[in-house]
Design a protein around this motif. Structure first.
Motif, PDB file in Angstrom:
ATOM      1  N   SER A 206       0.424  -1.343  -0.094  1.00  0.00           N
ATOM      2  CA  SER A 206      -0.067  -0.018   0.127  1.00  0.00           C
ATOM      3  C   SER A 206       0.951   1.291   0.179  1.00  0.00           C
ATOM      4  O   SER A 206       0.532   2.215  -0.705  1.00  0.00           O
ATOM      5  CB  SER A 206      -0.851  -0.036   1.195  1.00  0.00           C
ATOM      6  OG  SER A 206      -0.118  -0.212   2.414  1.00  0.00           O
ATOM      7  N   TYR A 207       2.144   1.180   0.749  1.00  0.00           N
ATOM      8  CA  TYR A 207       2.883   2.428   0.948  1.00  0.00           C
ATOM      9  C   TYR A 207       3.544   2.967  -0.633  1.00  0.00           C
ATOM     10  O   TYR A 207       3.655   4.143  -0.935  1.00  0.00           O
ATOM     11  CB  TYR A 207       3.619   2.399   1.687  1.00  0.00           C
ATOM     12  CG  TYR A 207       4.998   1.474   1.630  1.00  0.00           C
ATOM     13  CD1 TYR A 207       6.094   2.086   1.166  1.00  0.00           C
ATOM     14  CD2 TYR A 207       5.166   0.265   1.772  1.00  0.00           C
ATOM     15  CE1 TYR A 207       7.318   1.356   0.502  1.00  0.00           C
ATOM     16  CE2 TYR A 207       6.189  -0.523   1.292  1.00  0.00           C
ATOM     17  CZ  TYR A 207       7.368   0.072   0.884  1.00  0.00           C
ATOM     18  OH  TYR A 207       8.327  -0.824   0.607  1.00  0.00           O
ATOM     19  N   ARG A 209       1.801   1.967  -3.439  1.00  0.00           N
ATOM     20  CA  ARG A 209       0.470   2.484  -4.471  1.00  0.00           C
ATOM     21  C   ARG A 209       0.348   3.939  -4.138  1.00  0.00           C
ATOM     22  O   ARG A 209       0.074   4.864  -4.955  1.00  0.00           O
ATOM     23  CB  ARG A 209      -0.411   1.499  -4.191  1.00  0.00           C
ATOM     24  CG  ARG A 209      -0.433   0.226  -4.629  1.00  0.00           C
ATOM     25  CD  ARG A 209      -1.892  -0.453  -4.651  1.00  0.00           C
ATOM     26  NE  ARG A 209      -2.247  -0.669  -3.104  1.00  0.00           N
ATOM     27  CZ  ARG A 209      -2.256  -1.778  -2.546  1.00  0.00           C
ATOM     28  NH1 ARG A 209      -1.366  -2.817  -3.070  1.00  0.00           N
ATOM     29  NH2 ARG A 209      -2.596  -1.882  -1.359  1.00  0.00           N
ATOM     30  N   GLN A 210       0.815   4.391  -2.608  1.00  0.00           N
ATOM     31  CA  GLN A 210       0.521   5.717  -2.341  1.00  0.00           C
ATOM     32  C   GLN A 210       1.706   6.675  -3.154  1.00  0.00           C
ATOM     33  O   GLN A 210       1.557   7.658  -3.565  1.00  0.00           O
ATOM     34  CB  GLN A 210       0.524   5.978  -0.740  1.00  0.00           C
ATOM     35  CG  GLN A 210       0.278   7.469  -0.329  1.00  0.00           C
ATOM     36  CD  GLN A 210      -1.064   8.074  -0.463  1.00  0.00           C
ATOM     37  OE1 GLN A 210      -1.758   7.135  -0.863  1.00  0.00           O
ATOM     38  NE2 GLN A 210      -1.034   9.049  -0.681  1.00  0.00           N
TER      39      GLN A 210
END
Length: 436
Positions: A206-207, A209-210
C-alpha cells in the motif's frame, strides 16, 4: 506453487532473508578489494565498485597504461563462449542410458530420436530468448572467478528471460553439497510501475501504491532478490525465491529448481568465490602496468627534458618560459665558461624496459589462454588445420576445468529451462519416451 503476498504476516521470513543477505554480503565484502583490482586492470568497463549509477559514464581505465590484459581477457571470453555455448548452435544433447532397452534396438532408436527432437525444440526457445546476449556478460565475470545467471519465467510469447548478475551486487552462500545454492542481489532505483513487468506475480504494498499516486514515476531505492536454500522447509521445494524490500515482501515462492545458476571457474578449499585466470595473472598485470607507467614517465622526461640554469643580471630562470621559436638571452661569459642552460643527461635504458614489457605481456597472454600458434599479423586467413590445433591447445590447458563448468552451469541451465517450459505447458517429448 502460487506466490504469497506478505507485508506483515511473514515478517519472520523477511527477517530471515535480510539476515542471511547481510551475512552473505559481509563475506562478499572480504573479496571486494581483490575483485575490484581484477576489474580495474582487466575489465575496466565492468568495474562498478564504489561507482553509483550517477557516474556510469565516467572513464574507468584512465590509469591503465597497458591494455594487454584487456585484450587477452576478450580473447579468453571469446574462446570460452565458442567452446561452451556457441551462439545459435545446439550445444546440449540428451542420450539414453546404455542399459535402457538393450534388446530392442528399434525402440531404442525411436526413443533417442524423440530426445533429439525435444532438445532441438528446447534450444529453439533458448536462442529465441536473450540468452546469447546475456551469457557473454557472464563469461567476463567468470574470467574473474564467479558468475551468476538468473533464468526466470516470462511471457507466453517469450517464456525465458535471462539476467546476468554483476559481481558487485552478488552475494552467495555455499551449501554442504559444495554448490552455491543460495544467492542474493540488489536492484537500485526501480520504478514502482515497472515492478510487475519484471516480476508479474509481485504484489505492490500500500505504501508503494501511495507513492505512485503522488508520482507515477516514483522509484523504490533498493529491492532485494535472491534464493534461500532451505531443504527441510518444504520437501521437494528446497528453494525459497524472494523479491522484497527492507519493509515488505513483494513476492516469494518455493521452487523445485533454483532460478539462479552460480558457477565458478575454479576454487580453493574453504573459499566461497571462485578464482579465475585474471586472478592468476594479476601480479604480472600489475607489474606490467607499473613498468609501462615508468616507461611513459621516462619518455615524457626525455622529450620535455628539464634544464639546470643559473640566474644572473641577464637571464632569470624564474620568469623565463621554454617555448619554440624563443630567443634565449645569455651572458657573454657563463659560470666557468658554461652556457646558462644545461640539459639533464638521459639515464634511461629503453632496451631493458622493452624486454621486460615483452616478457610480462607473454606471461599474461599465456595465463589468460590468449596465446595462439596462429600468427596474429598474418594476412592470410587461418586454415582448418591451424584452427584445429588452436582448439586442441585450449582443450589441453583448460580441459580439466570443464568438468566444473559442466556440473555447475550447463546441467543446471538445461534443467532450469526444461522446468520452465514444462510449467508453461510445453510438455513435448518426455511423456512419450516414458511410454515407450
Amino acid at each position: 506453487m502460487d506466490p504469497i503476498e506478505s507485508v506483515s504476516g511473514d515478517s519472520k521470513l523477511l527477517q530471515e532473508f535480510i539476515k542471511r543477505y547481510n551475512k552473505a554480503k559481509g563475506v562478499s565484502d572480504l573479496w571486494m578489494a581483490l575483485h575490484q583490482a581484477c576489474y580495474y586492470y582487466a575489465i575496466p568497463s565492468r568495474n562498478k565498485y564504489w561507482k553509483p549509477r550517477e557516474q556510469q559514464g565516467d572513464m574507468r581505465g584512465a590509469r591503465v597504461y597497458d591494455t594487454t590484459a584487456i585484450e587477452a581477457t576478450k580473447t579468453f571470453v571469446s574462446k570460452l563462449h565458442t567452446a561452451m555455448t556457441p551462439p545459435q548452435t545446439q550445444w546440449g544433447f540428451l542420450t539414453l542410458d546404455e542399459r535402457w532397452s538393450e534388446d530392442n534396438i528399434e525402440q531404442r532408436e525411436a526413443a533417442q530420436g524423440l530426445l533429439d527432437d525435444y532438445m532441438r525444440k528446447l534450444f529453439e526457445f533458448i536462442h529465441d530468448s536473450n540468452f546469447d546476449v546475456v551469457i557473454n556478460e557472464c563469461y567476463f565475470d567468470l574470467a574473474i572467478g564467479t558468475s551468476c545467471l538468473v533464468c526466470n519465467s516470462y511471457t507466453d510469447e517469450q517464456p525465458l528471460l535471462f539476467t546476468s548478475v554483476p559481481m558487485d551486487t552478488l552475494s552467495v552462500e555455499e551449501a554442504m553439497t559444495g554448490k552455491l545454492e543460495s544467492w542474493y542481489r540488489d536492484w537500485q532505483d526501480i520504478k514502482i510501475c515497472e515492478l510487475n513487468i519484471r516480476w508479474p506475480k509481485a504484489k505492490i504494498p500500500s505504501y508503494m501504491r501511495q507513492m505512485m499516486a503522488e508520482d507515477p514515476q516514483a522509484v523504490v531505492q533498493l529491492v532485494y532478490e535472491g534464493v534461500m536454500y532451505k531443504p527441510k522447509e518444504k520437501p521437494g521445494f528446497p528453494y525459497c525465491y524472494m523479491v522484497c524490500t527492507a519493509e515488505a515482501i513483494l513476492y516469494y515462492e518455493y521452487l523445485e529448481i533454483n532460478p539462479g545458476i552460480v558457477w565458478r571457474f575454479q576454487k580453493v578449499n574453504n573459499d566461497i568465490y571462485g578464482r579465475g585466470p585474471i586472478m592468476d595473472a594479476l601480479p604480472s598485470i600489475i607489474s606490467l602496468n607499473e613498468v609501462a607507467r615508468i616507461e611513459l614517465a621516462s619518455a615524457n622526461l626525455n622529450v620535455f627534458r628539464p634544464y639546470m640554469a643559473f640566474s644572473d643580471a641577464v637571464f632569470n630562470p624564474h620568469t623565463f618560459k621554454m617555448q619554440p621559436m624563443t630567443v634565449i638571452p645569455i651572458a657573454p661569459i657563463g659560470t666557468n665558461g658554461q652556457p646558462p642552460l644545461i640539459p639533464l643527461m638521459d639515464t634511461s635504458n629503453p632496451q631493458f624496459a622493452q624486454l621486460t614489457i615483452a616478457d610480462l605481456r607473454q606471461q599474461i597472454r599465456s595465463l589468460l589462454f590468449a596465446d595462439s600458434p596462429i600468427p596474429q599479423d598474418s594476412v592470410q586467413p587461418a586454415t582448418a588445420t591451424e584452427l584445429s590445433i588452436n582448439n586442441q591447445m585450449l582443450a589441453q590447458k583448460i580441459g580439466p576445468l570443464f568438468s566444473r563448468l559442466q556440473q555447475e552451469f550447463l546441467y543446471p541451465l538445461v534443467q532450469r529451462v526444461r522446468h520452465i517450459l514444462d510449467k508453461k505447458g510445453f510438455q513435448l517429448i518426455f511423456d512419450t519416451v516414458s511410454e515407450l
